[in-house]
Structures are given as C-alpha cells and as structure tokens.
Design a protein around this motif. Structure first.
Motif, PDB file in Angstrom:
ATOM      1  N   ASN A  43       0.811  -1.216   0.000  1.00 57.06           N
ATOM      2  CA  ASN A  43       0.000   0.000   0.000  1.00 57.06           C
ATOM      3  C   ASN A  43       0.845   1.266   0.000  1.00 57.06           C
ATOM      4  O   ASN A  43       0.400   2.329  -0.431  1.00 57.06           O
ATOM      5  N   LEU A  44       2.082   1.183   0.505  1.00 60.46           N
ATOM      6  CA  LEU A  44       2.996   2.327   0.463  1.00 60.46           C
ATOM      7  C   LEU A  44       3.809   2.349  -0.826  1.00 60.46           C
ATOM      8  O   LEU A  44       4.274   3.412  -1.260  1.00 60.46           O
ATOM      9  N   HIS A  45       3.970   1.196  -1.419  1.00 65.74           N
ATOM     10  CA  HIS A  45       4.750   1.107  -2.647  1.00 65.74           C
ATOM     11  C   HIS A  45       4.044   1.802  -3.809  1.00 65.74           C
ATOM     12  O   HIS A  45       4.693   2.478  -4.631  1.00 65.74           O
ATOM     13  N   ALA A  46       2.733   1.656  -3.883  1.00 58.52           N
ATOM     14  CA  ALA A  46       1.989   2.187  -5.031  1.00 58.52           C
ATOM     15  C   ALA A  46       2.167   3.695  -5.224  1.00 58.52           C
ATOM     16  O   ALA A  46       2.485   4.136  -6.338  1.00 58.52           O
ATOM     17  N   PRO A  47       1.983   4.519  -4.186  1.00 54.80           N
ATOM     18  CA  PRO A  47       2.177   5.958  -4.413  1.00 54.80           C
ATOM     19  C   PRO A  47       3.635   6.322  -4.734  1.00 54.80           C
ATOM     20  O   PRO A  47       3.881   7.275  -5.479  1.00 54.80           O
ATOM     21  N   LEU A  48       4.575   5.573  -4.203  1.00 54.91           N
ATOM     22  CA  LEU A  48       5.986   5.847  -4.522  1.00 54.91           C
ATOM     23  C   LEU A  48       6.278   5.495  -5.974  1.00 54.91           C
ATOM     24  O   LEU A  48       6.999   6.217  -6.668  1.00 54.91           O
ATOM     25  N   LYS A  49       5.711   4.391  -6.433  1.00 56.07           N
ATOM     26  CA  LYS A  49       5.936   3.989  -7.819  1.00 56.07           C
ATOM     27  C   LYS A  49       5.296   4.983  -8.783  1.00 56.07           C
ATOM     28  O   LYS A  49       5.866   5.313  -9.843  1.00 56.07           O
ATOM     29  N   ALA A  50       4.137   5.489  -8.384  1.00 59.58           N
ATOM     30  CA  ALA A  50       3.482   6.499  -9.221  1.00 59.58           C
ATOM     31  C   ALA A  50       4.327   7.766  -9.290  1.00 59.58           C
ATOM     32  O   ALA A  50       4.452   8.395 -10.354  1.00 59.58           O
ATOM     33  N   GLN A  51       4.924   8.150  -8.174  1.00 61.79           N
ATOM     34  CA  GLN A  51       5.782   9.333  -8.162  1.00 61.79           C
ATOM     35  C   GLN A  51       7.023   9.113  -9.005  1.00 61.79           C
ATOM     36  O   GLN A  51       7.509  10.031  -9.684  1.00 61.79           O
ATOM     37  N   GLU A  52       7.549   7.887  -8.983  1.00 57.20           N
ATOM     38  CA  GLU A  52       8.759   7.577  -9.761  1.00 57.20           C
ATOM     39  C   GLU A  52       8.517   7.744 -11.258  1.00 57.20           C
ATOM     40  O   GLU A  52       9.453   8.039 -12.016  1.00 57.20           O
ATOM     41  N   GLU A  53       7.273   7.566 -11.682  1.00 54.40           N
ATOM     42  CA  GLU A  53       6.958   7.701 -13.103  1.00 54.40           C
ATOM     43  C   GLU A  53       7.190   9.122 -13.603  1.00 54.40           C
ATOM     44  O   GLU A  53       7.458   9.331 -14.792  1.00 54.40           O
ATOM     45  N   ILE A  54       7.086  10.096 -12.704  1.00 55.02           N
ATOM     46  CA  ILE A  54       7.325  11.480 -13.118  1.00 55.02           C
ATOM     47  C   ILE A  54       8.639  12.032 -12.567  1.00 55.02           C
ATOM     48  O   ILE A  54       9.072  13.119 -12.947  1.00 55.02           O
ATOM     49  N   ASP A  55       9.282  11.269 -11.631  1.00 55.31           N
ATOM     50  CA  ASP A  55      10.534  11.728 -11.026  1.00 55.31           C
ATOM     51  C   ASP A  55      11.380  10.510 -10.680  1.00 55.31           C
ATOM     52  O   ASP A  55      11.195   9.898  -9.627  1.00 55.31           O
ATOM     53  N   ILE A  56      12.322  10.161 -11.533  1.00 56.39           N
ATOM     54  CA  ILE A  56      13.099   8.931 -11.329  1.00 56.39           C
ATOM     55  C   ILE A  56      14.078   9.043 -10.161  1.00 56.39           C
ATOM     56  O   ILE A  56      14.654   8.047  -9.729  1.00 56.39           O
ATOM     57  N   SER A  57      14.263  10.248  -9.614  1.00 55.09           N
ATOM     58  CA  SER A  57      15.187  10.416  -8.493  1.00 55.09           C
ATOM     59  C   SER A  57      14.630   9.864  -7.184  1.00 55.09           C
ATOM     60  O   SER A  57      15.356   9.740  -6.197  1.00 55.09           O
ATOM     61  N   VAL A  58      13.343   9.527  -7.171  1.00 52.85           N
ATOM     62  CA  VAL A  58      12.711   9.040  -5.945  1.00 52.85           C
ATOM     63  C   VAL A  58      13.456   7.843  -5.384  1.00 52.85           C
ATOM     64  O   VAL A  58      13.716   7.762  -4.172  1.00 52.85           O
ATOM     65  N   ALA A  59      13.792   6.886  -6.231  1.00 51.78           N
ATOM     66  CA  ALA A  59      14.420   5.645  -5.770  1.00 51.78           C
ATOM     67  C   ALA A  59      15.735   5.908  -5.061  1.00 51.78           C
ATOM     68  O   ALA A  59      16.071   5.237  -4.078  1.00 51.78           O
ATOM     69  N   LYS A  60      16.489   6.902  -5.518  1.00 52.37           N
ATOM     70  CA  LYS A  60      17.804   7.180  -4.941  1.00 52.37           C
ATOM     71  C   LYS A  60      17.750   8.243  -3.851  1.00 52.37           C
ATOM     72  O   LYS A  60      18.398   8.100  -2.802  1.00 52.37           O
ATOM     73  N   ASP A  61      16.996   9.292  -4.073  1.00 53.70           N
ATOM     74  CA  ASP A  61      17.032  10.449  -3.175  1.00 53.70           C
ATOM     75  C   ASP A  61      15.855  10.528  -2.212  1.00 53.70           C
ATOM     76  O   ASP A  61      15.877  11.330  -1.281  1.00 53.70           O
ATOM     77  N   GLY A  62      14.830   9.712  -2.447  1.00 54.62           N
ATOM     78  CA  GLY A  62      13.655   9.782  -1.591  1.00 54.62           C
ATOM     79  C   GLY A  62      12.713  10.880  -2.025  1.00 54.62           C
ATOM     80  O   GLY A  62      12.983  11.639  -2.962  1.00 54.62           O
ATOM     81  N   ALA A  63      11.587  10.980  -1.320  1.00 58.67           N
ATOM     82  CA  ALA A  63      10.588  11.986  -1.673  1.00 58.67           C
ATOM     83  C   ALA A  63       9.536  12.045  -0.585  1.00 58.67           C
ATOM     84  O   ALA A  63       9.454  11.174   0.284  1.00 58.67           O
TER      85      ALA A  63
END
Length: 514
Positions: A43-63
């Motif tokens: 349930n927490l992964h889904a919004p992070l994955k959606a954010q990664e679609e518009i900002d690939i830095s999420v995986a490395k830098d967080g958000a």
C-alpha cells in the motif's frame, strides 16, 4: 508503550502494525529500495511507484508523496544498496535521520517511523530508531534559552517492539548527555558548570558523584593537570575540576571498567597558541569527558549486573596568559615521572595522565579492571582514518585480551565504528627523555598531523607518565589499558556531537541489554 525522553521533548510510541497505528500525521519509511517496499508494504509502494513515473530520483534520493492514510504524507528515506563490500548498518541511521529532517520540513509533527528490515544487520531496527533520535536532539542552550524551539516533534511512532524502544531511549539518553556536555559553548560548560550539570543528572541515581575542586589537592595529587589549570584557575568560573562517577551493579562484580575522559572546555593552545583561525571549535575538546558522562548515563538507565564502572572527567581550560604553563617546564607527575613540556597544545594528555595514574592505583583493588582513556586528542587521527571513526590502541595485556577487536565488532553492529591502531616501540622511543633532566618528553613542537605516528605516540606518553609501563604483559601485576582517540568520530563542527564511542562501549560491556 509510550516513553518520554526529556532531552528531545518527544514521546516515543511503539506500534505493532501499520494498519492499527493511528493519530499520526505522516509516515517516514526507511528501506533499501522500492522493490523491498513492495515486498513488505504494497500500500505504500503504489504511491511511490506512481511518483517515480514522473521523477526517477525518488528511488535514490527519496521523496515526500501523498497517501490516503496517516495524515496523507509519506516520506521515503532510502538507505541505498546494502550488500556491497563497503556497506554497513550506518546506512539505516543515516536514512532515518534524513527522513526525520525531511518530515520536519514538510511540517509533520507526529510521524510514524517504519523500516523494512534486512536480515544481514541484526540491529537494523535499533540503529534506525537511534538515527531518528539523533536528528531530534536539541542543543542544551536552545532548550534553556529558546523554549519555543525546545522540541522538533510532539510524538514519534515506531513500528517495532517495546524492547527496542526501551533500549534506544536508554542509549539516546546517554548520547544526549554526551552532546549536552560536549557541544555546549565554553562558558555554559566551563568546569564548574559541568560539575553542576553532572550533579543534577545523577542526583538520586545509582551513580555516585565525587568532585575534586580544591586547588591544593589538585596541585598535590594531579600536578600535570594542575599545570594546564594554572592559568585558568585565576578566573573563578574557569577553575578546573576532576569529577569521578562510580556505578556498582548488583551481584558479584565480574568486571571493572575504568574510564578517563579528556575534558578541555576550551583549548587556546596555551603559550603555543593556536594561530591562523584554527581555534574556533575548540570548545569541543571536552568530548572525551562528555563520552564518559554519557556512558555513565547509559549504565544508570540499564543498570547491568556484575559490572562496576568508574568514570573520571578531567575538566580544565587551556588558557593563555601570564600564568600559563610553557614549553621547557619540567613537572613531576603523580607517578613520580619527570615530564618535560614540549608543546602546551598537547594539554589533553597532561590533563589525563595523573587521573589515569590514580585509576591505576585504584585498579589494584578492583576485579578484572580495564583502564581506558577517551579523548579528542589528535588531528593525526582524523588524517589517518577520516571523520566518523574512533581509533583504539591496546597495551600488551589488553591486546592479549582482544579488547580492540571486541570494540571494533561491537561498533560495527551498532553503527559506532572503530579502527584499530597499535602502540609500537617507536612511540616509546619518541617520548623517552632526550637529556638527563627529564624522564619523559611530553610532545614535540610540530602538529600531530605533521608528526609520524602522531595519534599513536600519545598513548605511549600516557603509559609512561602514569606509571602504567610497570604493568605491561611482562609484569607480575599486568593491567589492561586501551587508548581511544575520538577526534574524528566526535561529530562535525559546526554541528551536533555524535556521542561516540558510547554505543560501542555499551554493546561491548553490556551485551545482555541488546
């Protein structure tokens, strides 16, 4: 379980599941990768994955992303890869601290801290929580002078068991004491003020406090310390103190830990004055004594059985003026060793040597004693190992007992790392008297960073000037002694002290608590 740690002013609450946790206005998620999040918290992964679609830095830098529960905000704090040769458990502490800071910026006041465990790191949950608590520390002067800034959060939830929270709060209480003493400015923590703080901290506790402040007694029993104190004692608020802290656990004592901390409340360099703008930050030269006080607070909280701890804090200011001690003076130490001063900026070893000698004398009546000096002693240590690492070096008996290795293993597990150095024959030769006037040379007249073996040689001086050379492995009464140089690990300046090396000491000497 809900607990309050007064020095961060924040209640810490245990939660058993994400779905049952309520009353939070945000989540801080610490994980290695988004894939690991998917495996544990879909349930927490889904919004992070959606954010990664518009900002690939999420995986490395967080958000910070929007979610449908827990106040609508999720702060993702990635540790990064954890299985490379050079990765260690500190990545959890770093990620948690970064997550706390990001949450505060987002306006979150009641976050729930969640971490995805990694089986490679036994204490990842504890280290994660400690990283968050470190970021929540508020300096003593701010707590006292700016009440509106005395806390950063109102509540911190933690998805984990109560035992981890209890241990983390005990450890953090000690680190907070160490930061209060080590980080406060040279007037707020001048020696008499340190005494006041220590007495208040341990009032009514199992830690006994004894203070030597009489100048006649200091001059008689601690002559090397008193040489440093000679200039400062002309100002009442700067007069030196030797503070002893004693804890004796229940049951038969099986081990005695005897700690000597360097507590130079300000280091001008004395007559060999620190020139060229390098004096700034020298109020942090008391972090060795601060670590002793912090460790005693941990001991007070955990109250381990069968352990006795005697801590000492050599609190003194290295002032400059007409009364300051100077190079070329010859001073006879408590151990009867004639010491020629080579450089007044080597005051830390002077402050500790007679206290170490006193500890050596007391050790004759203790069970399995182990002596240690803890000090922000040399720039050479920082040059050799970099920031973030304590150095440990053993005498012969301590080396035979594997003390350095024990501390290094403990530090590796609890994110308080050590590097191991050795005391060699060259170190003793370096400090041998160079003429018939003196037995021992205190120091050369070059900075430690420009002196070969610059962080190892002081340990030889401390052994020689305290009389510990009579208690090596060739002695009929050997004593274990280790010197800990924390110049690199004590924390950044400007910034907040780290509290090193008390987490490693706790893990090594109170293993039953972990």
């Amino acid at each position: 379980m809900t607990a309050q740690l007064t020095r961060i002013g924040c209640s810490v609450k245990a939660e058993v599941s994400l779905t049952a946790a309520s009353g939070y206005d945000g989540i801080i998620l610490v994980a290695e990768s988004l894939d690991k999040v998917a495996g544990q918290f879909q349930n927490l992964h889904a919004p992070l994955k959606a954010q990664e679609e518009i900002d690939i830095s999420v995986a490395k830098d967080g958000a910070c992303v929007k979610i449908s529960s827990h106040g609508g905000r999720l702060v993702y704090a990635p540790t990064g890869q954890l299985n490379r040769d050079y990765d260690d458990v500190r990545r959890f502490a770093d990620a948690a601290a970064a997550g706390i800071k990001r949450a505060i910026k987002a306006g979150i006041k009641r976050p729930l801290l969640v971490h995805v465990p990694d089986q490679s790191y036994q204490h990842a949950d504890l280290v994660t929580l400690l990283g968050a608590l470190h970021a929540l520390y508020v300096p003593l002067e701010i707590r006292e002078d700016v009440p509106t800034k005395a806390t950063k959060l109102s509540t911190l939830g933690f998805l984990g068991n109560e035992k981890v929270i209890e241990l983390a709060l005990a450890l953090e209480s000690g680190r907070a004491v160490a930061r209060d003493v080590g980080g406060s400015d040279p007037e707020r923590m001048a020696p008499p003020k340190v005494e006041e703080y220590i007495r208040a901290t341990f009032q009514g506790s199992k830690v006994k406090v004894d203070v030597v402040s009489d100048d006649g007694k200091l001059c008689k029993d601690y002559p090397l310390f008193s040489a440093v104190n000679r200039c400062a004692k002309g100002v009442d608020r700067h007069k030196g103190r030797v503070i002893y802290l004693t804890y004796e656990g229940e049951g038969p004592i099986e081990k005695t830990l005897m700690l000597v901390g360097k507590g130079v409340t300000y280091d001008t360099g004395g007559a060999d004055i620190k020139a060229g703008g390098i004096m700034a930050g020298m109020h942090r030269d008391k972090c060795g004594s601060a670590a002793v006080a912090g460790f005693m607070e941990i001991v007070n909280k955990l109250q381990p059985k069968n352990l006795k701890v005697i801590g000492s804090m050599a609190m003194v200011r290295n002032s400059v003026g007409s009364e300051c001690y100077v190079a070329d003076e010859i001073i006879t130490s408590r151990a009867g060793v004639r010491v020629r001063v080579g450089n007044t900026d080597a005051e830390g070893r002077m402050a500790m040597a007679d206290v170490l000698c006193h500890m050596k004398e007391m050790a004759a009546n203790e069970i399995d004693p182990h002596l240690m000096t803890i000090a922000t002693l040399t720039g050479h240590c920082v040059l050799a190992y970099g920031e973030g690492y304590s150095a440990v070096m053993d005498n012969g008996p301590a080396r035979l007992a594997g003390v350095s290795q024990t501390l290094q293993r403990a530090g590796e597990e609890i994110a308080d790392p050590f590097e191991i150095s050795s005391i060699r024959r060259e170190d003793f030769e370096f400090h041998a008297g160079k003429s018939e006037y003196e037995d021992v040379l205190q120091c050369n007249n070059a900075p430690s960073s420009r002196t070969p073996r610059g962080h190892q040689t002081p340990s030889a001086f401390l052994i020689l000037s305290s009389g510990l050379d009579k208690h090596g492995k060739d002695s009929t009464s050997p004593l274990k002694y280790s010197h800990l140089d924390i110049a690199g690990s004590s924390g950044p300046f400007p910034g907040v002290p780290s509290g090193a090396p008390i987490l490693a000491l706790a893990k090594a000497y109170i293993p039953g608590a972990f």
